[in-house]
Design an enzyme around this catalytic site. Structure first.
Site, PDB file in Angstrom:
ATOM      1  N   LYS A  44       0.822  -1.164  -0.032  1.00  0.00           N
ATOM      2  CA  LYS A  44       0.045  -0.101  -0.030  1.00  0.00           C
ATOM      3  C   LYS A  44       0.883   1.296   0.202  1.00  0.00           C
ATOM      4  O   LYS A  44       0.468   2.385   0.763  1.00  0.00           O
ATOM      5  CB  LYS A  44      -1.009  -0.063   1.324  1.00  0.00           C
ATOM      6  CG  LYS A  44      -2.034  -1.128   1.299  1.00  0.00           C
ATOM      7  CD  LYS A  44      -2.522  -1.587   0.029  1.00  0.00           C
ATOM      8  CE  LYS A  44      -3.442  -0.772  -0.835  1.00  0.00           C
ATOM      9  NZ  LYS A  44      -3.892  -1.542  -1.986  1.00  0.00           N
ATOM     10  N   HIS A 104       7.231  -7.186  -2.352  1.00  0.00           N
ATOM     11  CA  HIS A 104       7.003  -6.468  -0.930  1.00  0.00           C
ATOM     12  C   HIS A 104       7.902  -7.198   0.120  1.00  0.00           C
ATOM     13  O   HIS A 104       7.741  -6.644   1.161  1.00  0.00           O
ATOM     14  CB  HIS A 104       5.516  -6.572  -0.500  1.00  0.00           C
ATOM     15  CG  HIS A 104       4.461  -5.800  -1.305  1.00  0.00           C
ATOM     16  ND1 HIS A 104       4.634  -4.445  -1.714  1.00  0.00           N
ATOM     17  CD2 HIS A 104       3.265  -6.436  -1.712  1.00  0.00           C
ATOM     18  CE1 HIS A 104       3.343  -4.262  -2.576  1.00  0.00           C
ATOM     19  NE2 HIS A 104       2.662  -5.259  -2.483  1.00  0.00           N
ATOM     20  N   ARG A 126       5.951   5.241   1.698  1.00  0.00           N
ATOM     21  CA  ARG A 126       4.920   6.235   1.948  1.00  0.00           C
ATOM     22  C   ARG A 126       4.694   6.117   3.409  1.00  0.00           C
ATOM     23  O   ARG A 126       5.025   4.962   4.276  1.00  0.00           O
ATOM     24  CB  ARG A 126       3.752   5.416   1.411  1.00  0.00           C
ATOM     25  CG  ARG A 126       2.580   6.278   1.531  1.00  0.00           C
ATOM     26  CD  ARG A 126       1.277   5.394   1.040  1.00  0.00           C
ATOM     27  NE  ARG A 126       0.256   6.168   0.797  1.00  0.00           N
ATOM     28  CZ  ARG A 126      -1.103   5.975   0.503  1.00  0.00           C
ATOM     29  NH1 ARG A 126      -1.323   4.493   0.218  1.00  0.00           N
ATOM     30  NH2 ARG A 126      -2.057   6.724   0.419  1.00  0.00           N
ATOM     31  N   SER A 134      -4.742   2.550   4.646  1.00  0.00           N
ATOM     32  CA  SER A 134      -4.973   1.975   3.357  1.00  0.00           C
ATOM     33  C   SER A 134      -4.783   0.385   3.548  1.00  0.00           C
ATOM     34  O   SER A 134      -5.643  -0.332   2.818  1.00  0.00           O
ATOM     35  CB  SER A 134      -3.710   2.388   2.345  1.00  0.00           C
ATOM     36  OG  SER A 134      -4.039   1.736   1.067  1.00  0.00           O
ATOM     37  N   SER A 224      -2.065   9.389 -13.529  1.00  0.00           N
ATOM     38  CA  SER A 224      -2.539  10.179 -12.467  1.00  0.00           C
ATOM     39  C   SER A 224      -3.368   9.268 -11.658  1.00  0.00           C
ATOM     40  O   SER A 224      -3.997   7.926 -12.174  1.00  0.00           O
ATOM     41  CB  SER A 224      -3.429  11.316 -12.791  1.00  0.00           C
ATOM     42  OG  SER A 224      -4.365  11.097 -13.597  1.00  0.00           O
ATOM     43  N   LYS A 227      -6.675   8.583 -13.654  1.00  0.00           N
ATOM     44  CA  LYS A 227      -6.725   8.014 -14.820  1.00  0.00           C
ATOM     45  C   LYS A 227      -6.578   6.387 -14.497  1.00  0.00           C
ATOM     46  O   LYS A 227      -7.133   5.543 -15.134  1.00  0.00           O
ATOM     47  CB  LYS A 227      -5.649   8.395 -15.553  1.00  0.00           C
ATOM     48  CG  LYS A 227      -5.935   9.694 -16.365  1.00  0.00           C
ATOM     49  CD  LYS A 227      -6.534   9.279 -17.650  1.00  0.00           C
ATOM     50  CE  LYS A 227      -7.054  10.624 -18.593  1.00  0.00           C
ATOM     51  NZ  LYS A 227      -8.191  10.189 -19.539  1.00  0.00           N
ATOM     52  N   ARG A 253      -8.546   3.225  -4.079  1.00  0.00           N
ATOM     53  CA  ARG A 253      -9.422   3.872  -2.968  1.00  0.00           C
ATOM     54  C   ARG A 253      -9.390   5.419  -3.166  1.00  0.00           C
ATOM     55  O   ARG A 253     -10.271   6.066  -3.526  1.00  0.00           O
ATOM     56  CB  ARG A 253      -9.179   3.379  -1.526  1.00  0.00           C
ATOM     57  CG  ARG A 253     -10.397   3.404  -0.696  1.00  0.00           C
ATOM     58  CD  ARG A 253      -9.966   2.774   0.686  1.00  0.00           C
ATOM     59  NE  ARG A 253      -8.999   3.469   1.229  1.00  0.00           N
ATOM     60  CZ  ARG A 253      -8.704   4.353   2.179  1.00  0.00           C
ATOM     61  NH1 ARG A 253      -9.954   4.832   2.530  1.00  0.00           N
ATOM     62  NH2 ARG A 253      -7.691   4.690   2.746  1.00  0.00           N
TER      63      ARG A 253
END
Length: 291
Positions: A44, A104, A126, A134, A224, A227, A253
């Protein structure tokens, strides 16, 4: 085919989705090719986003070529395994060079061949608060995970590294340290949201590639969040419903920075911040939890 939400299985102390744990042994026999490129993230953290960006770079910004197959076939997910679906290793066998791979896995479970071949790595990190929100939503919709329980209990499990793939804290730190001995481009999700063109140019430089300015702008536009959420080749709506139930939560999401504020209570935030400060003490890089 219904998934019973099997409990996580520990491999070398790392909790993993049961089916994924079964691949770790065979994965150690992977033969990496020097021109492979590995996209690595904690879950995520922008994996699909980066996969699409890099595939667009490899295809020279040609949209029709990127529409040749869903993203998980274009960028094989190394440890992926799920009943009734081709595994990551099976997909990899069908993938021509130059190959894009994603994982991952923490370093302790990574196939040694990738390190021995000095395969280039793009790592995206992140901020932990947005990741855990998330991840909770993903656990709810992707039934290969155990039941996530309440948001409060999931948050505790995340802080303790008791979720699939283990500790976020260890993951982001060990891949950062790998930069000292291995070709790693370490990027931050928040930077990519803030200025995608700047970050895509860093990727091009790292890959030793160049594209016309208008092609870079085209890639920015087509990668983006809006999109990609509309694109069946990137939004995972073609995954079996038994595996991912988009009626519970879409795979793509929100894709924002700072959504954690809609989930954390004041008390949870204070507890998280105190734990974070202790766990990340002395860490030489900083995350932004809002833009």
């Amino acid at each position: 085919m219904e998934f019973s939400r099997p409990p996580l299985v520990h491999v070398k102390g790392v909790p993993l989705i049961k089916y994924f744990a079964e691949t770790i042994g065979p994965l150690q026999n992977l033969t990496a090719w020097p021109d492979d490129l590995l996209i690595s993230t904690y879950p995520k953290s922008g994996t699909t986003w980066m996969s699409e960006i890099v595939d667009m770079i490899y295809q020279g910004g040609k949209l029709d070529k990127c529409g040749r197959a869903p993203i998980h076939f274009r960028v094989p997910f190394l440890e992926f395994k799920c009943p009734g679906v081709p595994s990551g290793l099976e997909t990899l066998e069908e993938t021509p060079a130059p190959r894009l791979l994603k994982t991952h896995l923490p370093l302790s479970l990574l196939p040694q061949s990738l390190l021995d071949q000095k395969v280039k790595v793009i790592y995206i990190a992140r901020n932990a608060k947005d990741v855990v929100v998330s991840y909770y939503n993903f656990y709810n919709m992707a039934k290969v995970h155990p039941d996530p329980g309440t948001w409060d209990s999931f948050l505790e499990n995340f802080m303790e590294g008791k979720v699939s793939y283990g500790s976020w804290y260890q993951h982001v730190k060990e891949w950062w340290e790998l930069k000292n001995t291995h070709p790693v481009l370490y990027l931050f999700y928040e930077d990519l949201k803030e200025n995608p063109k700047r970050e895509i140019k860093k990727i091009l430089e790292f890959l030793g590639r160049s594209l016309p300015e208008e092609t870079v702008d085209f890639i920015v536009h087509h990668t983006s969040f809006k999109k990609m959420k509309e694109n069946p080749m990137t939004n995972y709506t073609n995954a079996p419903r038994e595996f991912m139930d988009h009626s519970v939560s879409p795979f793509m999401r929100k894709g924002t920075v700072g959504d954690w504020k809609n989930a954390f209570t004041v008390a949870q935030n204070e507890r998280f911040d105190a734990h974070y400060a202790k766990t990340m003490k002395g860490c030489e890089f900083k995350f932004r939890c809002e833009l």
